[in-house]
Design a protein around this motif. Sequence first.
Motif, PDB file in Angstrom:
ATOM      1  N   TRP A  19       0.809  -1.213   0.000  1.00 33.91           N
ATOM      2  CA  TRP A  19       0.000   0.000   0.000  1.00 33.91           C
ATOM      3  C   TRP A  19       0.848   1.271   0.000  1.00 33.91           C
ATOM      4  O   TRP A  19       0.462   2.271  -0.628  1.00 33.91           O
ATOM      5  CB  TRP A  19      -0.921  -0.005   1.228  1.00 33.91           C
ATOM      6  N   ARG A  22       1.297   3.737  -2.863  1.00 36.11           N
ATOM      7  CA  ARG A  22       0.108   4.478  -3.297  1.00 36.11           C
ATOM      8  C   ARG A  22      -0.187   5.682  -2.402  1.00 36.11           C
ATOM      9  O   ARG A  22      -1.097   6.458  -2.701  1.00 36.11           O
ATOM     10  CB  ARG A  22      -1.120   3.556  -3.321  1.00 36.11           C
ATOM     11  N   TRP A  23       0.566   5.801  -1.298  1.00 31.49           N
ATOM     12  CA  TRP A  23       0.298   6.924  -0.395  1.00 31.49           C
ATOM     13  C   TRP A  23       0.690   8.240  -1.050  1.00 31.49           C
ATOM     14  O   TRP A  23       1.733   8.336  -1.705  1.00 31.49           O
ATOM     15  CB  TRP A  23       1.068   6.748   0.913  1.00 31.49           C
ATOM     16  N   GLU A  24      -0.145   9.245  -0.875  1.00 29.15           N
ATOM     17  CA  GLU A  24       0.142  10.590  -1.368  1.00 29.15           C
ATOM     18  C   GLU A  24      -0.214  11.594  -0.283  1.00 29.15           C
ATOM     19  O   GLU A  24      -1.188  11.398   0.451  1.00 29.15           O
ATOM     20  CB  GLU A  24      -0.673  10.892  -2.623  1.00 29.15           C
ATOM     21  N   HIS A 190       9.334   5.805  -0.664  1.00 27.61           N
ATOM     22  CA  HIS A 190       8.034   6.238  -1.176  1.00 27.61           C
ATOM     23  C   HIS A 190       7.440   7.444  -0.449  1.00 27.61           C
ATOM     24  O   HIS A 190       6.614   8.154  -1.044  1.00 27.61           O
ATOM     25  CB  HIS A 190       7.041   5.076  -1.095  1.00 27.61           C
TER      26      HIS A 190
END
Length: 215
Positions: A19, A22-24, A190
């Motif tokens: 996951w 996909r973190w923003e 990320h």
Amino acid sequence: MERSLETQVDQAVEAWLRWVPRWEPATHRGRVAPCRRCLGSPILAAAGIGANAPHGVQHGLSTRIKTIVDHAVAEYTAQNLPMLQRELDQQAARNRARSYRPAEDLDPEFDGLPLDPEPVPGAPFLFTIAGLADDSAAELPALPPLTEEAKIALRQEVALADEYANMVGREICNMLLGHRIVIQAAISQHVEPQIEALLAELTESLDSPFDPDIP
């Protein structure tokens, strides 16, 4: 066959690692009140996620681990704590009877978070999701009262369940120590670059608040 505790922790970390890319930052909503699940969490400390990490990143892992602890405690309760189990069954049946259950079946990244945004002073909501859920719960009959002896016995069983949860939590913390390197590497790869980009953009906007090409 029931999965071992170590296998469950491994799978929870793997799910979180899938996951994280996909973190923003745009998906992270600032909160006035601290998250009691994440603030000072020994789980996050064992995993190597510092307090300076974005809350969404913290919450995604702490919630997955909490699910493991809850499942273990539920099994222990069903096998050893009949009075507490009976109370939980009654409460579960009451919850299933509610017509509106917005907090159920949420992704781990949102589980346990407030259902509504922080209120803006002077701009009250016409209604809130949490308020609608409370109205639905208020329509149900109350649970039957307990005698004083039953309350004492129930408190004792709750204490045993808490003790077991703490024991499982300590075991999981020891297991998470083996995942620290890969967890911290994922944050470095990320999460941190996005934070640095935001800070750079903020610094640039503060240094040049006006477009020099505009007279």
